[in-house]
Design a protein around this motif. Structure first.
Motif, PDB file in Angstrom:
ATOM      1  N   ALA A  99      28.134  -3.328 -23.700  1.00 28.89           N
ATOM      2  CA  ALA A  99      27.362  -4.124 -24.775  1.00 28.89           C
ATOM      3  C   ALA A  99      26.423  -2.984 -25.558  1.00 28.89           C
ATOM      4  CB  ALA A  99      26.449  -5.113 -24.107  1.00 28.89           C
ATOM      5  N   GLY A 100      25.805  -2.059 -24.850  1.00 25.93           N
ATOM      6  CA  GLY A 100      24.885  -1.290 -25.435  1.00 25.93           C
ATOM      7  C   GLY A 100      25.479  -0.124 -26.365  1.00 25.93           C
ATOM      8  N   LEU A 101      26.723   0.286 -25.796  1.00 29.48           N
ATOM      9  CA  LEU A 101      27.595   1.080 -26.764  1.00 29.48           C
ATOM     10  C   LEU A 101      28.097   0.464 -27.948  1.00 29.48           C
ATOM     11  CD1 LEU A 101      29.301   3.188 -24.088  1.00 29.48           C
ATOM     12  CD2 LEU A 101      27.694   4.180 -25.719  1.00 29.48           C
ATOM     13  N   ARG A 102      28.616  -0.760 -27.711  1.00 29.79           N
ATOM     14  CA  ARG A 102      29.163  -1.386 -29.040  1.00 29.79           C
ATOM     15  C   ARG A 102      28.010  -1.788 -29.933  1.00 29.79           C
ATOM     16  NH1 ARG A 102      33.093  -6.331 -27.656  1.00 29.79           N
ATOM     17  NH2 ARG A 102      35.039  -5.113 -26.474  1.00 29.79           N
ATOM     18  N   ARG A 103      26.805  -2.049 -29.575  1.00 30.02           N
ATOM     19  CA  ARG A 103      25.591  -2.295 -30.382  1.00 30.02           C
ATOM     20  C   ARG A 103      25.402  -1.142 -31.225  1.00 30.02           C
ATOM     21  NH1 ARG A 103      23.356  -5.704 -26.115  1.00 30.02           N
ATOM     22  NH2 ARG A 103      22.258  -3.724 -25.499  1.00 30.02           N
ATOM     23  N   THR A 104      25.261   0.161 -30.351  1.00 33.48           N
ATOM     24  CA  THR A 104      25.071   1.308 -31.185  1.00 33.48           C
ATOM     25  C   THR A 104      26.081   1.710 -32.222  1.00 33.48           C
ATOM     26  OG1 THR A 104      23.934   2.275 -29.159  1.00 33.48           O
ATOM     27  CG2 THR A 104      24.926   3.894 -30.820  1.00 33.48           C
ATOM     28  N   LEU A 105      27.378   1.600 -31.863  1.00 31.77           N
ATOM     29  CA  LEU A 105      28.537   1.560 -32.993  1.00 31.77           C
ATOM     30  C   LEU A 105      28.587   0.658 -34.048  1.00 31.77           C
ATOM     31  CD1 LEU A 105      31.829   2.580 -31.114  1.00 31.77           C
ATOM     32  CD2 LEU A 105      30.317   4.088 -32.938  1.00 31.77           C
ATOM     33  N   ALA A 106      28.113  -0.568 -33.798  1.00 30.38           N
ATOM     34  CA  ALA A 106      28.153  -1.327 -35.025  1.00 30.38           C
ATOM     35  C   ALA A 106      26.913  -1.033 -35.864  1.00 30.38           C
ATOM     36  CB  ALA A 106      27.680  -2.824 -34.431  1.00 30.38           C
ATOM     37  N   ARG A 107      25.649  -0.732 -35.430  1.00 27.17           N
ATOM     38  CA  ARG A 107      24.579  -0.202 -36.375  1.00 27.17           C
ATOM     39  C   ARG A 107      25.048   0.924 -36.876  1.00 27.17           C
ATOM     40  NH1 ARG A 107      21.219  -1.341 -31.569  1.00 27.17           N
ATOM     41  NH2 ARG A 107      21.571   0.869 -31.237  1.00 27.17           N
TER      42      ARG A 107
END
Length: 397
Positions: A99-107
């Motif tokens: 979840a954290g890595l996906r949020r980072t990439l999406a930003r």
């Protein structure tokens, strides 16, 4: 529900197959119930936020997200980015990392006018020449040797690593896990659209990727030496440039002491991703227990398993599949529930049973990723609705 691997006799009783097959020796502790680690690689597409077509923005996005060099990577094309999670001891930890890595990439993607797509295919055709990762001579050689097959590089899968396993053990376990690869493909099926059309398959990625001569179902290996000979045959025949191109659905990892499951489609739903990891780890744990108890490998006909793989890719979770042991046609949902039943003791031991059962029940109720894509398309007959649906699910908190 009929359990896979059984046949109903005229008296109504079930007779499991008992044919003994040779298996490689594995270094398994006396007590096979020991902690198995999890790690996941997830591949994403980058699409223009307005047109929703893939864009070669990976270098820009990765530069913006440069604070995590060990977890975020380039992929085979500049339309893609990849997550590699740290090693996790629990499914809950793995979920938090994803979840954290996906949020980072999406930003990072939004900063460059892009959206992140957890999709196995770009849905619509890629325009113009393919943008390979141009700082990799290996990619250029791959394109030269394999020609149009490289078009399928613009696709995304999820690779699940289960460790820690030495090569001998990983080979032995692979033989016991491979009959369930079609069911895992059906559970993850999420690529009905490819090149602007409905392919008639729930996982066209599974079919397109199997076109590579080094991909598809792994052979049944009678020993680690047999496994190594198979790899050398791929290299010597020109079917693979190097060991990184051993694209089998399941393989001992070339880089880590793990067994790597490569069959599943990428999907935007994190809980479905965790379900795949939970089932994979439980299958490995089940295999380790069977090896420790010196049970023979289950007899599987190669022609039946090949057909079961195609049927899983065609029907997905909503249709039918083939029992990998008997070839009998069964509802795919029954096969999925049979898999859950098989590994339930190991899921319970790791604390994953409730989540796995709940997530599977949700998939059976609400539909697979492929079903949800087709539902989105059916509203207006517009593939942009499919792409928005995928982007919205990917970027959901």
């Amino acid at each position: 529900m009929i359990e896979p691997g059984t046949s109903t006799t005229s008296t109504g009783t079930k007779s499991p197959g008992t044919t003994k097959t040779e298996a490689p020796r594995a270094a398994v502790p006396a007590d096979p119930v020991f902690p198995l680690t999890l790690g996941v690689e997830e591949e994403f597409l980058l699409v223009d936020a307005r047109t929703l077509r893939v864009v070669p923005a990976a270098p820009l996005v990765l530069s913006t997200a440069a604070g995590l060099p060990h977890e975020l990577h380039a992929e085979g094309t500049r339309y893609q980015v990849e997550i590699s999670t740290p090693v996790a001891d629990s499914a809950a930890t793995l979920r938090s990392e994803l979840a954290g890595l996906r949020r980072t990439l999406a930003r990072a993607a939004r900063a460059h006018g892009c959206r992140l797509l957890a999709a196995p295919s770009p849905v619509v055709a890629v325009e113009g020449p393919l943008h390979l990762t141009d700082d990799e001579p290996r990619q250029r050689e791959q394109a030269r040797r394999f020609g149009a097959l490289t078009d399928t590089l613009v696709s995304c899968g999820r690779h699940i690593h289960i460790g820690t396993l030495d090569v001998d053990t990983a080979v032995a376990v692979s033989n016991r896990v491979r009959p369930w690869l079609p069911t895992l493909i059906a559970l993850a099926a999420n690529s009905p659209f490819w090149g602007g059309r409905d392919t008639g398959h729930a996982s066209w990625r599974a079919m397109a990727w199997a076109g590579w001569p080094s991909a598809g179902l792994p052979p049944h290996h009678t020993s680690t030496a047999h496994f190594r000979r198979s790899v050398q045959t791929l290299l010597g025949s020109g079917a693979a440039l190097d060991t990184k191109m051993v694209y089998w659905d399941l393989r001992p990892s070339g880089n880590w002491p793990t067994l790597e499951l490569r069959a599943p489609d990428m999907s935007p739903d994190i809980d479905s991703a965790i379900l795949q990891a939970e089932l994979a780890r439980a299958l490995v744990a089940t295999a380790l227990r069977e090896i420790a108890e010196q049970r023979p490998d289950p007899p599987v006909r190669e022609d039946v398993l090949r057909l079961a793989r195609w049927r899983a890719a065609h029907d997905g979770l909503e249709g039918f599949g083939l029992d990998p042991y008997t070839g009998v046609e069964l509802p795919a949902a029954d096969l999925a529930e049979a898999l859950l039943d098989l590994v339930a003791p190991e899921l319970a031991a790791s604390g994953d049973l409730d989540h796995a059962a709940t997530t599977l029940a949700g998939l059976l109720r609400d539909g697979s990723g492929a079903h949800r894509q087709r539902t989105a398309f059916a509203r207006r007959g517009d593939l942009k609705d499919v792409l928005r649906h995928l982007a919205d699910e990917t970027e959901a908190p």
